[in-house]
Write an enzyme that holds these catalytic residues in place. Structure first.
Site, PDB file in Angstrom:
ATOM      1  N   LYS A  98     -10.610   4.849  -5.512  1.00 35.59           N
ATOM      2  CA  LYS A  98     -10.303   3.447  -5.850  1.00 35.59           C
ATOM      3  C   LYS A  98     -11.548   2.572  -5.650  1.00 35.59           C
ATOM      4  O   LYS A  98     -12.604   3.079  -5.276  1.00 35.59           O
ATOM      5  CB  LYS A  98      -9.135   2.950  -5.012  1.00 35.59           C
ATOM      6  CG  LYS A  98      -7.967   3.916  -4.915  1.00 35.59           C
ATOM      7  CD  LYS A  98      -7.345   4.292  -6.255  1.00 35.59           C
ATOM      8  CE  LYS A  98      -6.143   5.199  -5.996  1.00 35.59           C
ATOM      9  NZ  LYS A  98      -5.493   5.700  -7.191  1.00 35.59           N
TER      10      LYS A  98
HETATM   11  C1  LIG Z   1      -4.013   6.246  -6.498  1.00 35.56           C
HETATM   12  C2  LIG Z   1      -2.748   5.658  -6.957  1.00 35.56           C
HETATM   13  C3  LIG Z   1      -1.620   5.633  -6.137  1.00 35.56           C
HETATM   14  C4  LIG Z   1      -1.549   6.356  -4.816  1.00 35.56           C
HETATM   15  O1  LIG Z   1      -2.441   5.862  -3.866  1.00 35.56           O
HETATM   16  P1  LIG Z   1      -2.505   6.611  -2.441  1.00 35.56           P
HETATM   17  O2  LIG Z   1      -3.238   5.657  -1.553  1.00 35.56           O
HETATM   18  O3  LIG Z   1      -3.279   7.881  -2.688  1.00 35.56           O
HETATM   19  O4  LIG Z   1      -1.134   6.879  -1.988  1.00 35.56           O
HETATM   20  C5  LIG Z   1      -0.496   4.987  -6.594  1.00 35.56           C
HETATM   21  N1  LIG Z   1      -0.461   4.402  -7.803  1.00 35.56           N
HETATM   22  C6  LIG Z   1      -1.526   4.411  -8.626  1.00 35.56           C
HETATM   23  C7  LIG Z   1      -1.447   3.730  -9.943  1.00 35.56           C
HETATM   24  C8  LIG Z   1      -2.689   5.055  -8.239  1.00 35.56           C
HETATM   25  O5  LIG Z   1      -3.735   5.102  -9.073  1.00 35.56           O
END
Ligand SMILES: *Cc1c(COP(=O)(O)O)cnc(C)c1O
Length: 379
Positions: free
Chosen positions: A183
């Site tokens: 992210k």
């Molecule tokens: C990465 C992601 C998640 C999950 O995030 P985590 O912190 O790994 O649980 C949920 N929704 C979207 C759209 C994502 O890209």
């Protein structure tokens, strides 16, 4: 000379961040403590003052959000058919029913007209994803009011995005962020939930930590069966150091995305409807995705990804259509229901995009993509 491998995502970690994390480790206070409190305060300030609580992932944050709203058996939650698996999974985990709807081809965001048509008396929550563009906060507020539902925004990809003049998370109902390494900023693993008031924040604190409430006499009580989703101070310290760079990183991502648009501008195999939305104010550019023209290519997507990998270029697949997973087929969902989500699921490919990429990295990826789109696979 072979070039270094270019992954499709890579977090920026500098010496100051490593030193800050080292100091936290050296302090011996490494589980939830002062760094978590400081990180939550910094996130709240970044988001215009709303209460924020950190958790061990965005997935955990969304599950806790559903528990906070009392969503359970007999309830329905509306989720886009084209997003990461997490939102639909947590709906199932709390015993509620996932109701999928289709998405828009360019933004990949939920089709709100389709969502409105899917509302029933059992609908408790709308859970849309900020995907290839920020969601419109006014449209979400109108939807919630008109249909009498709560909203959990899956903003996992959207830390650093802006919509309607404010950061995503500064407005709305419940908003969850992810700090996974792919992210826009990271705590290794981690997430955050933005809530509406001190009461919701206190309830999230209990849901993320064993349901514990402290009595005036120093003993502890448990009223709800809480989970264990508290972030560590080590992770929070990294998050604090990362947050300082978030705006600069989002600007770098936007510049790199623009270079991709320039490189693909005259490619008839990648017309604008196969690229992300170019005029996209406020978007944090977590990904640069293309829809492959599979009908005009000699390779299928797997062979195309393998060919890029052989040249030292990593790619991602974001994401498969969620209603076509084995889990949701077992709930009765089938092909043909959501043509846009299904098309994106078949054709999408995520190209490398992270702040430390250079102009020549983008040229290298774009050149390889353009050439391989026109190449026969190796026998
Ligand atoms: C990465 C992601 C998640 C999950 O995030 P985590 O912190 O790994 O649980 C949920 N929704 C979207 C759209 C994502 O890209």
């Amino acid at each position: 000379m072979s070039l270094p491998y270019l992954p499709f995502a890579r977090p920026t970690i500098d010496a100051a961040m490593i030193a800050a994390v080292g100091e936290t480790l050296a302090s011996r206070w490494i589980a939830s403590g002062p760094q978590v409190a400081a990180f939550e305060a910094a996130l709240s300030a970044f988001l215009g003052g709303r209460p924020v609580r950190t958790l061990t992932s965005a997935t955990g944050a969304m599950e806790v959000a559903l528990e906070l709203l009392g969503v359970g058996p007999g309830d329905e939650v509306i989720v886009p058919a084209q997003t990461f698996f997490a939102a639909a999974n947590v709906v199932e985990r709390v015993g509620a029913r996932t109701i999928f709807v289709d998405v828009d081809l360019l933004t990949r965001n939920i089709d709100l007209a389709a969502a409105a048509a899917a509302v029933t008396p059992r609908t408790k929550v709308l859970a849309p994803t900020h995907y290839n563009a920020p969601l419109d906060p006014l449209a979400l507020a109108d939807f919630a009011k008109l249909h009498g539902v709560r909203v959990i925004e899956d903003a996992a990809l959207a830390i650093g995005s802006h919509a309607g003049g404010s950061p995503v998370g500064a407005r709305g109902d419940l908003v969850s962020f992810s700090f996974h390494p792919n992210k826009n900023m990271t705590t290794i693993e981690g997430g955050a939930l933005v809530v509406n008031d001190a009461d919701e924040a206190a309830r999230v604190e209990r849901l993320r930590f064993h349901g514990i409430r402290r009595n005036p006499d120093g003993t502890r009580d448990v009223e709800v069966a809480g989970g264990k989703y508290n972030l560590s101070d080590v992770a929070a310290r990294l998050g604090l150091a990362q947050l300082e760079h978030l705006s600069a990183w989002c600007s770098a991502r936007a510049r790199l995305a623009e270079l991709y648009f320039e490189a693909f501008a005259d490619d008839e195999l990648l017309p604008p409807e196969r690229l992300p939305l170019r005029e996209n104010p406020g978007h944090s550019w977590n990904m640069f995705t293309v829809l492959l023209p599979l009908g005009q290519m000699a390779m299928d997507r797997k062979a195309f990804m393998d060919a890029l990998h052989a040249e030292g270029i990593g790619t991602g697949l974001s994401y498969e259509a969620v209603h076509l997973t084995t889990l949701f087929r077992s709930r009765g969902w089938r092909e043909g229901r959501f043509p846009v989500a299904e098309r994106i699921g078949r054709e999408t490919l995520t190209l490398p995009l992270f702040p430390e990429m250079t102009e020549s990295d983008v040229a290298r990826v774009a050149g390889a993509v353009r050439r391989l789109l026109r190449t026969n696979p190796k026998p």
